[in-house]
Motif scaffolding. Sequence first.
Motif, PDB file in Angstrom:
ATOM      1  N   MET A 213       0.857  -1.180   0.000  1.00 58.36           N
ATOM      2  CA  MET A 213       0.000   0.000   0.000  1.00 58.36           C
ATOM      3  C   MET A 213       0.895   1.231   0.000  1.00 58.36           C
ATOM      4  O   MET A 213       1.771   1.371   0.852  1.00 58.36           O
ATOM      5  CB  MET A 213      -0.896   0.010   1.245  1.00 58.36           C
ATOM      6  N   PHE A 214       0.696   2.097  -0.988  1.00 59.21           N
ATOM      7  CA  PHE A 214       1.424   3.355  -1.091  1.00 59.21           C
ATOM      8  C   PHE A 214       0.374   4.451  -1.143  1.00 59.21           C
ATOM      9  O   PHE A 214      -0.256   4.669  -2.177  1.00 59.21           O
ATOM     10  CB  PHE A 214       2.310   3.354  -2.336  1.00 59.21           C
ATOM     11  N   GLY A 215       0.110   5.072  -0.008  1.00 58.43           N
ATOM     12  CA  GLY A 215      -1.028   5.981   0.088  1.00 58.43           C
ATOM     13  C   GLY A 215      -2.291   5.159  -0.055  1.00 58.43           C
ATOM     14  O   GLY A 215      -2.498   4.187   0.665  1.00 58.43           O
ATOM     15  N   THR A 216      -3.123   5.514  -1.028  1.00 58.80           N
ATOM     16  CA  THR A 216      -4.349   4.747  -1.275  1.00 58.80           C
ATOM     17  C   THR A 216      -4.201   3.786  -2.448  1.00 58.80           C
ATOM     18  O   THR A 216      -5.171   3.132  -2.836  1.00 58.80           O
ATOM     19  CB  THR A 216      -5.529   5.706  -1.556  1.00 58.80           C
ATOM     20  N   THR A 217      -3.004   3.693  -3.008  1.00 61.09           N
ATOM     21  CA  THR A 217      -2.761   2.810  -4.149  1.00 61.09           C
ATOM     22  C   THR A 217      -2.332   1.432  -3.677  1.00 61.09           C
ATOM     23  O   THR A 217      -1.434   1.305  -2.854  1.00 61.09           O
ATOM     24  CB  THR A 217      -1.673   3.394  -5.072  1.00 61.09           C
ATOM     25  N   GLU A 218      -3.005   0.407  -4.219  1.00 56.30           N
ATOM     26  CA  GLU A 218      -2.686  -0.988  -3.897  1.00 56.30           C
ATOM     27  C   GLU A 218      -1.854  -1.576  -5.022  1.00 56.30           C
ATOM     28  O   GLU A 218      -2.288  -1.599  -6.171  1.00 56.30           O
ATOM     29  CB  GLU A 218      -3.963  -1.815  -3.767  1.00 56.30           C
ATOM     30  N   PHE A 219      -0.661  -2.053  -4.692  1.00 55.35           N
ATOM     31  CA  PHE A 219       0.199  -2.724  -5.659  1.00 55.35           C
ATOM     32  C   PHE A 219       0.308  -4.192  -5.294  1.00 55.35           C
ATOM     33  O   PHE A 219       0.646  -4.524  -4.160  1.00 55.35           O
ATOM     34  CB  PHE A 219       1.615  -2.133  -5.650  1.00 55.35           C
TER      35      PHE A 219
ATOM     36  N   ILE B 297      15.983  -4.984  -1.757  1.00 58.10           N
ATOM     37  CA  ILE B 297      15.081  -5.848  -2.523  1.00 58.10           C
ATOM     38  C   ILE B 297      14.294  -4.942  -3.451  1.00 58.10           C
ATOM     39  O   ILE B 297      13.783  -3.907  -3.036  1.00 58.10           O
ATOM     40  CB  ILE B 297      14.103  -6.603  -1.612  1.00 58.10           C
ATOM     41  N   ASP B 298      14.205  -5.328  -4.718  1.00 59.78           N
ATOM     42  CA  ASP B 298      13.338  -4.635  -5.667  1.00 59.78           C
ATOM     43  C   ASP B 298      12.078  -5.473  -5.839  1.00 59.78           C
ATOM     44  O   ASP B 298      12.151  -6.653  -6.172  1.00 59.78           O
ATOM     45  CB  ASP B 298      14.038  -4.438  -7.012  1.00 59.78           C
ATOM     46  N   LEU B 299      10.933  -4.847  -5.585  1.00 63.44           N
ATOM     47  CA  LEU B 299       9.647  -5.503  -5.746  1.00 63.44           C
ATOM     48  C   LEU B 299       9.045  -5.075  -7.078  1.00 63.44           C
ATOM     49  O   LEU B 299       8.868  -3.897  -7.309  1.00 63.44           O
ATOM     50  CB  LEU B 299       8.710  -5.119  -4.602  1.00 63.44           C
ATOM     51  N   VAL B 300       8.779  -6.035  -7.943  1.00 58.50           N
ATOM     52  CA  VAL B 300       8.107  -5.764  -9.208  1.00 58.50           C
ATOM     53  C   VAL B 300       6.618  -5.831  -8.918  1.00 58.50           C
ATOM     54  O   VAL B 300       6.103  -6.870  -8.512  1.00 58.50           O
ATOM     55  CB  VAL B 300       8.513  -6.808 -10.286  1.00 58.50           C
ATOM     56  N   CYS B 301       5.941  -4.698  -9.103  1.00 56.40           N
ATOM     57  CA  CYS B 301       4.543  -4.587  -8.679  1.00 56.40           C
ATOM     58  C   CYS B 301       3.652  -4.079  -9.812  1.00 56.40           C
ATOM     59  O   CYS B 301       4.121  -3.460 -10.758  1.00 56.40           O
ATOM     60  CB  CYS B 301       4.442  -3.623  -7.503  1.00 56.40           C
ATOM     61  N   ALA B 302       2.356  -4.350  -9.666  1.00 60.34           N
ATOM     62  CA  ALA B 302       1.366  -3.863 -10.634  1.00 60.34           C
ATOM     63  C   ALA B 302       0.077  -3.530  -9.898  1.00 60.34           C
ATOM     64  O   ALA B 302      -0.213  -4.077  -8.844  1.00 60.34           O
ATOM     65  CB  ALA B 302       1.086  -4.915 -11.688  1.00 60.34           C
ATOM     66  N   THR B 303      -0.664  -2.614 -10.484  1.00 59.02           N
ATOM     67  CA  THR B 303      -1.977  -2.275  -9.960  1.00 59.02           C
ATOM     68  C   THR B 303      -2.929  -2.130 -11.131  1.00 59.02           C
ATOM     69  O   THR B 303      -2.526  -1.778 -12.234  1.00 59.02           O
ATOM     70  CB  THR B 303      -1.955  -0.980  -9.120  1.00 59.02           C
ATOM     71  N   LYS B 304      -4.182  -2.427 -10.881  1.00 58.42           N
ATOM     72  CA  LYS B 304      -5.232  -2.258 -11.882  1.00 58.42           C
ATOM     73  C   LYS B 304      -6.349  -1.488 -11.212  1.00 58.42           C
ATOM     74  O   LYS B 304      -6.997  -2.014 -10.309  1.00 58.42           O
ATOM     75  CB  LYS B 304      -5.738  -3.602 -12.392  1.00 58.42           C
ATOM     76  N   ASN B 305      -6.554  -0.275 -11.624  1.00 53.76           N
ATOM     77  CA  ASN B 305      -7.611   0.566 -11.055  1.00 53.76           C
ATOM     78  C   ASN B 305      -8.683   0.788 -12.087  1.00 53.76           C
ATOM     79  O   ASN B 305      -8.412   1.312 -13.144  1.00 53.76           O
ATOM     80  CB  ASN B 305      -7.046   1.927 -10.620  1.00 53.76           C
ATOM     81  N   ALA B 306      -9.893   0.366 -11.781  1.00 54.57           N
ATOM     82  CA  ALA B 306     -11.019   0.634 -12.682  1.00 54.57           C
ATOM     83  C   ALA B 306     -11.600   1.990 -12.335  1.00 54.57           C
ATOM     84  O   ALA B 306     -11.778   2.318 -11.181  1.00 54.57           O
ATOM     85  CB  ALA B 306     -12.075  -0.452 -12.534  1.00 54.57           C
ATOM     86  N   GLN B 307     -11.896   2.785 -13.364  1.00 55.43           N
ATOM     87  CA  GLN B 307     -12.466   4.107 -13.170  1.00 55.43           C
ATOM     88  C   GLN B 307     -13.764   4.185 -13.934  1.00 55.43           C
ATOM     89  O   GLN B 307     -13.841   3.792 -15.080  1.00 55.43           O
ATOM     90  CB  GLN B 307     -11.495   5.175 -13.680  1.00 55.43           C
ATOM     91  N   SER B 308     -14.798   4.699 -13.306  1.00 49.40           N
ATOM     92  CA  SER B 308     -16.083   4.804 -14.010  1.00 49.40           C
ATOM     93  C   SER B 308     -16.260   6.166 -14.606  1.00 49.40           C
ATOM     94  O   SER B 308     -15.584   7.088 -14.346  1.00 49.40           O
ATOM     95  CB  SER B 308     -17.229   4.471 -13.070  1.00 49.40           C
TER      96      SER B 308
END
Length: 107
Positions: free
Chosen positions: A76-82, A96-107
């Motif tokens: 969690m980085f602020g309100t962003t979930e990775f 350690i390098d963490l390879v991360c992704a997020t998918k945010n749906a926007q209406s």
Amino acid sequence: MKSGPLRDRVTVQVQSTSQDDIGQPLTTWTDVALLWANVQYTSGLSAIRSGMDASNVKASIRIRYRTGINPGMRVMFGTTEFSIEAVLPDKTAGVIDLVCATKNAQS
């Protein structure tokens, strides 16, 4: 590693499953660690999917070396979930390098 580059505060979480009062599965996230990190966005992709604007963001999150961080956990980085996709340790550099992704749906 010098602390200067680690200027972002992140929380690493692990997923756990339990049951609610009527026996239905309940998924929760539990904090594992509150860490200083360096969050770098590596790419972003916006596309129209199923009539909704979707945003996919890739990031590299560098933290000090530690054990117990695995793919499937999240940051969690602020309100962003990775979601953590890969863990790339470098013991000699102490990171350690963490390879991360997020998918945010926007209406």
